[in-house]
Motif scaffolding. Structure first.
Motif, PDB file in Angstrom:
ATOM      1  N   GLN A   1       0.480  -0.901   0.009  1.00  0.00           N
ATOM      2  CA  GLN A   1       0.139   0.064   0.060  1.00  0.00           C
ATOM      3  C   GLN A   1       0.734   1.363  -0.196  1.00  0.00           C
ATOM      4  O   GLN A   1       2.085   1.253   0.356  1.00  0.00           O
ATOM      5  CB  GLN A   1      -0.997  -0.158   0.680  1.00  0.00           C
ATOM      6  N   ASP A   2       0.305   2.307  -0.823  1.00  0.00           N
ATOM      7  CA  ASP A   2       0.698   3.326  -0.315  1.00  0.00           C
ATOM      8  C   ASP A   2       0.192   4.202   1.162  1.00  0.00           C
ATOM      9  O   ASP A   2      -1.275   3.679   1.802  1.00  0.00           O
ATOM     10  CB  ASP A   2       0.092   4.538  -1.329  1.00  0.00           C
ATOM     11  N   PRO A   3       1.810   4.723   2.109  1.00  0.00           N
ATOM     12  CA  PRO A   3       1.030   5.227   3.424  1.00  0.00           C
ATOM     13  C   PRO A   3       0.077   6.275   3.254  1.00  0.00           C
ATOM     14  O   PRO A   3      -0.435   6.612   4.391  1.00  0.00           O
ATOM     15  CB  PRO A   3       2.229   5.280   3.694  1.00  0.00           C
ATOM     16  N   ASN A   4      -0.529   7.402   2.000  1.00  0.00           N
ATOM     17  CA  ASN A   4      -0.684   8.345   1.997  1.00  0.00           C
ATOM     18  C   ASN A   4      -1.215   8.360   0.985  1.00  0.00           C
ATOM     19  O   ASN A   4      -0.750   9.303   0.548  1.00  0.00           O
ATOM     20  CB  ASN A   4       0.407   9.246   2.411  1.00  0.00           C
ATOM     21  N   ASN A   5      -2.532   7.558   0.953  1.00  0.00           N
ATOM     22  CA  ASN A   5      -3.625   8.235  -0.694  1.00  0.00           C
ATOM     23  C   ASN A   5      -4.569   7.561  -0.239  1.00  0.00           C
ATOM     24  O   ASN A   5      -5.351   6.944  -1.467  1.00  0.00           O
ATOM     25  CB  ASN A   5      -2.704   7.117  -1.248  1.00  0.00           C
ATOM     26  N   LEU A   6      -5.147   9.181   0.111  1.00  0.00           N
ATOM     27  CA  LEU A   6      -6.090   8.437   0.528  1.00  0.00           C
ATOM     28  C   LEU A   6      -7.280   9.084  -0.782  1.00  0.00           C
ATOM     29  O   LEU A   6      -6.777  10.196  -1.371  1.00  0.00           O
ATOM     30  CB  LEU A   6      -7.134   9.406   1.737  1.00  0.00           C
ATOM     31  N   PRO A   7      -8.613   8.915  -1.167  1.00  0.00           N
ATOM     32  CA  PRO A   7      -9.390   7.616  -0.345  1.00  0.00           C
ATOM     33  C   PRO A   7      -8.821   6.380  -0.261  1.00  0.00           C
ATOM     34  O   PRO A   7      -9.500   5.530   0.288  1.00  0.00           O
ATOM     35  CB  PRO A   7     -10.454   7.713  -0.633  1.00  0.00           C
ATOM     36  N   PHE A   8      -7.294   5.844  -0.630  1.00  0.00           N
ATOM     37  CA  PHE A   8      -7.399   3.781  -2.080  1.00  0.00           C
ATOM     38  C   PHE A   8      -6.787   3.442  -0.102  1.00  0.00           C
ATOM     39  O   PHE A   8      -7.165   2.787  -0.120  1.00  0.00           O
ATOM     40  CB  PHE A   8      -5.903   4.332  -2.453  1.00  0.00           C
ATOM     41  N   SER A   9      -5.954   4.209   0.597  1.00  0.00           N
ATOM     42  CA  SER A   9      -5.249   3.766   1.532  1.00  0.00           C
ATOM     43  C   SER A   9      -4.531   4.681   2.123  1.00  0.00           C
ATOM     44  O   SER A   9      -3.886   6.362   2.173  1.00  0.00           O
ATOM     45  CB  SER A   9      -4.372   2.549   1.048  1.00  0.00           C
ATOM     46  N   ASN A  10      -3.917   3.915   3.759  1.00  0.00           N
ATOM     47  CA  ASN A  10      -3.125   5.430   4.836  1.00  0.00           C
ATOM     48  C   ASN A  10      -2.741   4.043   6.029  1.00  0.00           C
ATOM     49  O   ASN A  10      -3.332   3.131   5.743  1.00  0.00           O
ATOM     50  CB  ASN A  10      -3.614   6.289   4.929  1.00  0.00           C
TER      51      ASN A  10
ATOM     52  N   GLU B   1     -20.636  -6.516  -0.335  1.00  0.00           N
ATOM     53  CA  GLU B   1     -19.428  -5.920   0.480  1.00  0.00           C
ATOM     54  C   GLU B   1     -19.019  -5.063  -0.264  1.00  0.00           C
ATOM     55  O   GLU B   1     -18.537  -3.690   0.528  1.00  0.00           O
ATOM     56  CB  GLU B   1     -18.408  -6.775   1.665  1.00  0.00           C
ATOM     57  N   ILE B   2     -18.195  -4.817  -1.598  1.00  0.00           N
ATOM     58  CA  ILE B   2     -16.769  -4.179  -2.223  1.00  0.00           C
ATOM     59  C   ILE B   2     -17.691  -2.941  -2.784  1.00  0.00           C
ATOM     60  O   ILE B   2     -17.988  -2.053  -2.168  1.00  0.00           O
ATOM     61  CB  ILE B   2     -16.389  -4.837  -3.045  1.00  0.00           C
ATOM     62  N   LEU B   3     -19.226  -3.045  -3.051  1.00  0.00           N
ATOM     63  CA  LEU B   3     -19.961  -2.609  -3.724  1.00  0.00           C
ATOM     64  C   LEU B   3     -20.390  -1.460  -2.831  1.00  0.00           C
ATOM     65  O   LEU B   3     -20.279  -0.525  -2.490  1.00  0.00           O
ATOM     66  CB  LEU B   3     -20.996  -2.681  -4.268  1.00  0.00           C
ATOM     67  N   ALA B   4     -20.533  -2.296  -1.509  1.00  0.00           N
ATOM     68  CA  ALA B   4     -20.933  -1.368  -0.331  1.00  0.00           C
ATOM     69  C   ALA B   4     -20.343  -0.213   0.292  1.00  0.00           C
ATOM     70  O   ALA B   4     -20.102   1.191   0.694  1.00  0.00           O
ATOM     71  CB  ALA B   4     -22.152  -1.808   0.607  1.00  0.00           C
ATOM     72  N   ILE B   5     -18.839  -0.858   0.415  1.00  0.00           N
ATOM     73  CA  ILE B   5     -17.723   0.503   0.808  1.00  0.00           C
ATOM     74  C   ILE B   5     -16.952   1.406  -0.568  1.00  0.00           C
ATOM     75  O   ILE B   5     -16.886   2.568  -0.186  1.00  0.00           O
ATOM     76  CB  ILE B   5     -16.468  -0.346   0.711  1.00  0.00           C
TER      77      ILE B   5
ATOM     78  N   GLN C   1      -3.164   4.574   8.192  1.00  0.00           N
ATOM     79  CA  GLN C   1      -3.966   4.568   9.873  1.00  0.00           C
ATOM     80  C   GLN C   1      -5.680   3.440   9.412  1.00  0.00           C
ATOM     81  O   GLN C   1      -6.465   3.375  10.096  1.00  0.00           O
ATOM     82  CB  GLN C   1      -4.811   5.471  10.006  1.00  0.00           C
ATOM     83  N   GLY C   2      -5.101   3.326   8.269  1.00  0.00           N
ATOM     84  CA  GLY C   2      -6.755   1.818   7.730  1.00  0.00           C
ATOM     85  C   GLY C   2      -8.037   2.288   7.358  1.00  0.00           C
ATOM     86  O   GLY C   2      -8.305   1.738   7.193  1.00  0.00           O
ATOM     87  N   GLU C   3      -7.490   3.516   7.098  1.00  0.00           N
ATOM     88  CA  GLU C   3      -8.858   4.569   6.805  1.00  0.00           C
ATOM     89  C   GLU C   3      -9.324   5.056   5.114  1.00  0.00           C
ATOM     90  O   GLU C   3     -10.858   4.999   4.892  1.00  0.00           O
ATOM     91  CB  GLU C   3      -8.704   5.698   6.940  1.00  0.00           C
ATOM     92  N   GLY C   4      -8.997   3.664   4.159  1.00  0.00           N
ATOM     93  CA  GLY C   4      -8.616   4.118   2.698  1.00  0.00           C
ATOM     94  C   GLY C   4      -9.658   2.527   2.248  1.00  0.00           C
ATOM     95  O   GLY C   4      -9.871   1.977   3.073  1.00  0.00           O
ATOM     96  N   ILE C   5     -10.097   2.921   0.760  1.00  0.00           N
ATOM     97  CA  ILE C   5     -11.111   2.027   0.659  1.00  0.00           C
ATOM     98  C   ILE C   5     -10.402   0.715   0.571  1.00  0.00           C
ATOM     99  O   ILE C   5     -11.216  -0.343   0.264  1.00  0.00           O
ATOM    100  CB  ILE C   5     -11.194   2.607  -1.069  1.00  0.00           C
TER     101      ILE C   5
ATOM    102  N   TYR D   1     -13.375  -5.105 -10.618  1.00  0.00           N
ATOM    103  CA  TYR D   1     -14.161  -4.616  -9.379  1.00  0.00           C
ATOM    104  C   TYR D   1     -14.550  -3.663  -9.465  1.00  0.00           C
ATOM    105  O   TYR D   1     -15.587  -3.866  -8.772  1.00  0.00           O
ATOM    106  CB  TYR D   1     -13.700  -5.336  -8.394  1.00  0.00           C
ATOM    107  N   TYR D   2     -14.291  -2.678 -10.035  1.00  0.00           N
ATOM    108  CA  TYR D   2     -15.184  -1.731 -10.069  1.00  0.00           C
ATOM    109  C   TYR D   2     -14.476  -1.065 -11.769  1.00  0.00           C
ATOM    110  O   TYR D   2     -13.483  -1.226 -12.453  1.00  0.00           O
ATOM    111  CB  TYR D   2     -15.909  -0.723  -9.343  1.00  0.00           C
ATOM    112  N   ARG D   3     -15.985   0.390 -11.990  1.00  0.00           N
ATOM    113  CA  ARG D   3     -14.795   0.895 -13.044  1.00  0.00           C
ATOM    114  C   ARG D   3     -15.260   2.217 -12.734  1.00  0.00           C
ATOM    115  O   ARG D   3     -16.832   2.443 -12.471  1.00  0.00           O
ATOM    116  CB  ARG D   3     -16.589   0.836 -14.191  1.00  0.00           C
ATOM    117  N   SER D   4     -14.729   3.317 -12.423  1.00  0.00           N
ATOM    118  CA  SER D   4     -15.079   4.320 -12.140  1.00  0.00           C
ATOM    119  C   SER D   4     -14.632   5.693 -13.593  1.00  0.00           C
ATOM    120  O   SER D   4     -13.807   5.114 -14.699  1.00  0.00           O
ATOM    121  CB  SER D   4     -14.389   5.013 -10.778  1.00  0.00           C
TER     122      SER D   4
END
Length: 279
Positions: free
Chosen positions: A31-40, A257-261, A42-46, A108-111
């Motif tokens: 993971q990237d440690p500072n890449n919200l909304p994907f990851s950080n 569950e993934i879609l809800a996130i 603190q475990g706060e990302g998608i 698993y998703y398209r944006s």
């Protein structure tokens, strides 16, 4: 989105042994440690949230190996291995489908990229990129439009005669404290910019975080020669066929569950037909 890396297929006996699911003692995520909304950290990302869903399904703890997602991210995470030691992580939770530096799962998703702008500032009638371009030329000529360099947005501004309205930001920034949502959370929210064009998950997440002014997020549809929407997948090392199949099975069984996130984080989700004009 994807960093420029060298393709390497790994197929050693040690890799085959690592591919045995029964031997896994943890779900080890790159993971990237500072890449919200994907990851950080603190475990706060998608991707952190989806990793926790996977860990629970596998009955394994989730661990992270962090490295800034600049150049050589894959080489320094998924493919990093010192002599006599194991790989530090086994999966990248978000890569463009078909990204050739890893073995990618099914998407698993398209944006898609999105326009983001404050409500109540004369742009409320805009519900598509086409409507944005139909704004009064006098109004368009005064807008400050934040974009990341080398993104589809810069090409789009050029095509439609809006280059002078663009305010470019570096795609790759050496500052580890910099994060992609600053363009929205700091500059758009403060009025330094009138509009920002960014990748959809970034647009949706940071538009939710900014409480004042309220921000609108308008998904952009691809045009001939300019693609805005992309399917996203997960990546594992080449040669780890069983592990890849297991990840794809999790993507299918945990789809709800993934879609809800994704929806919780405000990700603009589009289907494949959304990209038809750009093909």
């Amino acid at each position: 989105m994807a960093t420029g890396l060298l393709l390497a297929a790994l197929g050693s006996p040690a890799l085959a042994q690592q591919d045995t699911p029964a031997m896994r003692k943890a779900l080890r995520v790159c993971q990237d440690p500072n890449n919200l909304p994907f990851s950080n950290t603190q475990g706060e990302g998608i991707e952190n949230r989806i990793a926790e869903v996977f860990g629970k399904a596998l009955g394994l703890p989730v661990t992270y190996y962090s490295f800034p997602q600049r150049l050589a991210f894959i080489r320094n995470t998924l493919r990093y291995k010192l002599p006599g030691e194991d790989y530090p992580c086994d999966i990248v939770m978000g890569v463009p489908a078909g990204f050739d530096q890893v073995s990618t799962t099914k998407p698993y998703y398209r944006s898609t990229y999105a326009l983001v702008f404050p409500r109540g500032k004369g742009l409320d009638q805009v519900t598509s990129s086409a409507e944005f371009l139909r704004l009064d030329p006098a109004k368009l000529s005064k807008l400050r439009i934040g974009i990341y360099d080398r993104s589809p947005a810069s090409e789009w501004l050029s095509r439609h005669g809006l280059v002078e309205r663009g305010v470019p930001y570096k795609m790759m920034n050496a500052d580890p404290q910099q994060y992609p949502g600053e363009i929205i959370e700091k500059d758009l929210a403060s009025g330094k910019l009138d509009v920002a064009i960014v990748w959809g998950p970034i647009a949706g997440y940071f538009a939710q975080r900014v409480k004042s002014p309220a921000l609108a997020v308008v998904p952009m549809q691809s045009e001939p020669g300019i693609r805005f929407d992309y399917p996203m997948a997960m990546g594992v090392r080449y040669g780890e066929r069983e592990w890849k199949q297991q990840v794809e099975s999790l993507l299918e069984s945990r789809r709800t569950e993934i879609l809800a996130i994704l929806k919780e984080y405000g990700v603009p989700l589009v289907d494949e037909s959304f990209s038809a004009p750009g093909k």
